[in-house]
Write a protein that holds these residues in place. Structure first.
Motif, short mmCIF file in Angstrom:
data_model
loop_
_atom_site.label_atom_id
_atom_site.label_comp_id
_atom_site.label_asym_id
_atom_site.label_seq_id
_atom_site.Cartn_x
_atom_site.Cartn_y
_atom_site.Cartn_z
N GLY A 24 -11.24 -9.92 -10.77
CA GLY A 24 -12.67 -10.07 -10.53
C GLY A 24 -12.98 -11.15 -9.51
O GLY A 24 -13.81 -10.96 -8.61
N ALA A 25 -12.29 -12.30 -9.64
CA ALA A 25 -12.55 -13.40 -8.70
C ALA A 25 -12.09 -13.06 -7.30
O ALA A 25 -12.82 -13.27 -6.32
CB ALA A 25 -11.85 -14.67 -9.19
N TRP A 46 -17.18 -20.45 2.81
CA TRP A 46 -16.63 -20.19 1.49
C TRP A 46 -17.30 -20.92 0.34
O TRP A 46 -17.30 -20.40 -0.78
CB TRP A 46 -15.13 -20.46 1.48
CG TRP A 46 -14.75 -21.91 1.67
CD1 TRP A 46 -14.50 -22.54 2.83
CD2 TRP A 46 -14.63 -22.88 0.65
NE1 TRP A 46 -14.21 -23.85 2.62
CE2 TRP A 46 -14.28 -24.09 1.27
CE3 TRP A 46 -14.78 -22.87 -0.73
CZ2 TRP A 46 -14.08 -25.26 0.58
CZ3 TRP A 46 -14.58 -24.04 -1.44
CH2 TRP A 46 -14.23 -25.22 -0.78
N PRO A 47 -17.89 -22.11 0.48
CA PRO A 47 -18.54 -22.72 -0.70
C PRO A 47 -19.67 -21.87 -1.29
O PRO A 47 -19.90 -21.90 -2.49
CB PRO A 47 -19.07 -24.05 -0.18
CG PRO A 47 -18.19 -24.40 0.96
CD PRO A 47 -17.88 -23.08 1.60
N SER A 48 -20.32 -21.09 -0.47
CA SER A 48 -21.41 -20.26 -1.00
C SER A 48 -20.87 -19.04 -1.76
O SER A 48 -21.63 -18.38 -2.47
CB SER A 48 -22.32 -19.79 0.13
OG SER A 48 -21.60 -18.98 1.04
N SER A 88 -18.23 -15.41 -7.17
CA SER A 88 -16.83 -15.14 -7.51
C SER A 88 -16.54 -15.54 -8.96
O SER A 88 -15.82 -14.84 -9.68
CB SER A 88 -15.89 -15.89 -6.57
OG SER A 88 -16.05 -15.44 -5.25
N PHE A 89 -17.10 -16.66 -9.39
CA PHE A 89 -16.94 -17.09 -10.78
C PHE A 89 -17.57 -16.07 -11.74
O PHE A 89 -16.96 -15.71 -12.75
CB PHE A 89 -17.56 -18.47 -10.99
CG PHE A 89 -17.54 -18.91 -12.42
CD1 PHE A 89 -16.36 -19.35 -12.99
CD2 PHE A 89 -18.69 -18.86 -13.19
CE1 PHE A 89 -16.33 -19.75 -14.32
CE2 PHE A 89 -18.67 -19.25 -14.51
CZ PHE A 89 -17.49 -19.70 -15.08
N GLU A 90 -18.77 -15.63 -11.42
CA GLU A 90 -19.44 -14.63 -12.28
C GLU A 90 -18.62 -13.35 -12.39
O GLU A 90 -18.47 -12.78 -13.47
CB GLU A 90 -20.82 -14.30 -11.70
CG GLU A 90 -21.79 -15.46 -11.66
CD GLU A 90 -22.44 -15.72 -12.99
OE1 GLU A 90 -22.50 -14.80 -13.81
OE2 GLU A 90 -22.89 -16.86 -13.20
#
Length: 162
Positions: A55-56, A83-85, A90-92
């Motif tokens: 998923g990530a 990438w910070p945005s 990605s966590f969700e």
């Protein structure tokens, strides 16, 4: 199929140990708690880890593809690969992947959905969740199985099915 109810857990374990020596018998036990000393291992945590990683990585890759290759935009001087945005989404998706993999893995390991099992109709199965101890035996020599169960003090012995 023979269903036998026992008064104590030790009587159940003695009968099951003797029945399992015969390789032709398949024995399942039912009780409110797992037997003491039983080592249980499950593949579900490993499946959940895999689902979370997929998923990530999938979410991160999807966002990288969308912002760098498919639809790049210059917004406020921000670079295409910012990438910070991508971290919150990605966590969700990692959490969602882990949860879905856990649900599917759980159903696979406990063989659900099982819509009908003839064992559930046995009268002995009604007392399992209130502290009863039940053994279900499928074997070729029913006379030997019945003799073993009676010798170990089964309270109730029922024959289920043909």
């Amino acid at each position: 199929m023979i269903v036998a109810a026992f008064a104590t857990e030790s009587a159940l374990h003695e009968a099951v140990a003797e029945l399992r020596r015969d390789r032709a018998c398949r024995v399942e036990t039912y009780g409110a708690a797992p037997p003491p000393g039983m080592v249980t291992s499950s593949i579900v945590p490993l499946l959940m880890l895999g689902g979370g990683v997929v998923g990530a990585v999938g979410g991160f890759g999807m966002q990288v593809y969308a912002t760098t290759l498919a639809y790049p935009q210059d917004i406020g001087g921000r670079p295409d690969f910012s990438w910070p945005s991508y971290i919150p989404a990605s966590f969700e998706l990692a959490v969602m992947g882990a949860i879905l993999a856990g649900i599917v893995g759980y159903f696979m390991t406990v063989r659900l959905p099982r819509l009908y099992d003839p064992v559930d109709e046995a009268e002995s199965m009604q007392g399992v969740m209130t502290g009863g101890h039940v053994a279900v035996v499928q074997g070729t020599d029913n006379a030997a199985v019945l003799d073993t169960l009676a010798r170990h003090g089964a309270l109730r012995i029922e024959k289920i099915g043909p």
